[in-house]
Design an enzyme around this catalytic site. Structure first.
Site, PDB file in Angstrom:
ATOM      1  N   GLU A 155     -44.148 -24.628   8.027  1.00  0.00           N
ATOM      2  CA  GLU A 155     -45.582 -25.081   8.395  1.00  0.00           C
ATOM      3  C   GLU A 155     -45.204 -25.532  10.127  1.00  0.00           C
ATOM      4  OE1 GLU A 155     -45.609 -29.316   6.714  1.00  0.00           O
ATOM      5  OE2 GLU A 155     -47.664 -29.428   7.462  1.00  0.00           O
ATOM      6  N   LYS A 165     -54.805 -26.541   5.752  1.00  0.00           N
ATOM      7  CA  LYS A 165     -54.247 -27.892   4.779  1.00  0.00           C
ATOM      8  C   LYS A 165     -55.187 -28.597   4.183  1.00  0.00           C
ATOM      9  CE  LYS A 165     -50.059 -30.690   4.679  1.00  0.00           C
ATOM     10  NZ  LYS A 165     -49.010 -31.113   5.236  1.00  0.00           N
ATOM     11  N   CYS A 204     -47.346 -27.349   2.420  1.00  0.00           N
ATOM     12  CA  CYS A 204     -46.216 -28.580   2.262  1.00  0.00           C
ATOM     13  C   CYS A 204     -47.087 -29.435   1.283  1.00  0.00           C
ATOM     14  CB  CYS A 204     -46.009 -29.240   3.265  1.00  0.00           C
ATOM     15  SG  CYS A 204     -44.485 -30.046   3.581  1.00  0.00           S
ATOM     16  N   VAL A 243     -40.334 -33.627   3.610  1.00  0.00           N
ATOM     17  CA  VAL A 243     -39.543 -34.913   4.006  1.00  0.00           C
ATOM     18  C   VAL A 243     -39.082 -35.742   2.992  1.00  0.00           C
ATOM     19  CG1 VAL A 243     -40.658 -35.012   6.708  1.00  0.00           C
ATOM     20  CG2 VAL A 243     -41.574 -36.127   4.729  1.00  0.00           C
TER      21      VAL A 243
HETATM   22  C1  ACM Z   1     -45.711 -32.566   4.741  1.00  0.00           C
HETATM   23  O1  ACM Z   1     -46.899 -32.393   4.117  1.00  0.00           O
HETATM   24  N1  ACM Z   1     -45.418 -31.928   5.825  1.00  0.00           N
HETATM   25  C2  ACM Z   1     -44.848 -33.522   4.223  1.00  0.00           C
END
Ligand code: ACM
Length: 264
Positions: free
Chosen positions: A39, A110, A143, A170
């Site tokens: 990402e 996203k 992510c 994370v």
């Molecule tokens: C994330 O969505 N980069 C934790």
């Protein structure tokens, strides 16, 4: 066919260094059909401000990085999925772009923004597209999308064979455990390309993962090292949705009982 991930340590704000690292790592692979990068792989993740994110963003159409990816794909006869800080008009999106030797195949924005991303990016507005490369159909997630089971299933229903999942994870270990399960319950390949390193108070967890339609982890990187992994995959395995001789993963669903999913 061969697919893989690139796990590395982008430097926040240093696009040139990050593109150089991406170039070096992609070129280090002898033969691959589809590679997934993390990402926001050219900019880093933990922006100080929306202004900083804006300065580092670029458009997908005619953007310098995307043009560079297209020329790499042409040279190496491959496709790449990369996470990009996309500028479109006066808006920013946390996007993934699928490029190949002839240009941009498609993009995804996203849907589920994580923490401070909500101050910077617009939530995705392109739905959950699936792109047909001829040899495989590709779905894209980014992510934190991973925690929503709906998106995996929609991509399976749309016929995705491989989910490419650029990430900057994370929360230690959670997604890496969920990826093989989502691969299994949808009978798809999943390629999660995570990053390593730290930015401010965030430490990225590595362990980039490739899972197969049986839920087996067929490649996994270390938590802390730069790594490129490539594996052979068999797309026919993802297209076989039989669980037993009398149970089909898609056809045995009972959507008339799932109406609650459509309500807020
Ligand atoms: C994330 O969505 N980069 C934790």
């Amino acid at each position: 066919m061969k697919t893989g991930f690139v796990q590395f340590r982008p430097i926040l704000g240093d696009v040139n260094a990050n593109v150089e690292a991406i170039d070096r790592l992609v070129r280090s692979v002898e033969q691959v059909d589809l590679l997934v990068l993390p990402e926001l792989c050219t900019t880093g993740y933990n922006f100080d401000s929306k202004e900083q994110a804006w300065e580092l963003s670029e458009p997908i159409h005619d953007g310098t990085f995307v043009k560079h990816l297209v020329s790499l794909c042409r040279e190496k006869k491959m496709h790449i999925v990369a996470g990009i800080n996309e500028r479109d008009g006066d808006k920013l999106y946390n996007s993934a772009v699928l490029v190949g030797p002839t240009g941009v195949v498609g993009k995804y924005r996203k849907l589920h923004l994580f923490m401070n991303e909500k101050d910077i990016f617009q939530p995705g507005d392109l739905g959950l597209p699936v792109f047909d490369l001829g040899w495989a159909r590709i779905g894209l997630l980014i992510c934190f999308d991973w925690i929503f089971p709906e998106v995996w299933r929609i991509l399976a229903l749309e016929g995705a064979d491989i989910i490419c999942h650029p990430s900057n994870l994370v929360i230690p270990g959670l997604c890496q455990r969920a990826v093989p399960i989502n691969a299994l319950i949808n009978r798809m390949y999943v390629v999660t390309a995570n990053r390593i390193g730290a930015e401010g108070d965030l430490t990225f967890t590595g362990l980039s993962t490739i899972a197969d339609p049986n839920g087996e982890v067929i490649a996994q990187a270390s938590p802390e090292d730069e790594e490129v992994a490539v594996v052979d995959i068999d797309v026919a395995l993802a297209r076989d949705k039989m669980i037993t001789p009398r149970n089909h993963l898609i056809n045995d669903r009972r959507p008339q009982e799932y109406r609650r999913l459509m309500e807020p």
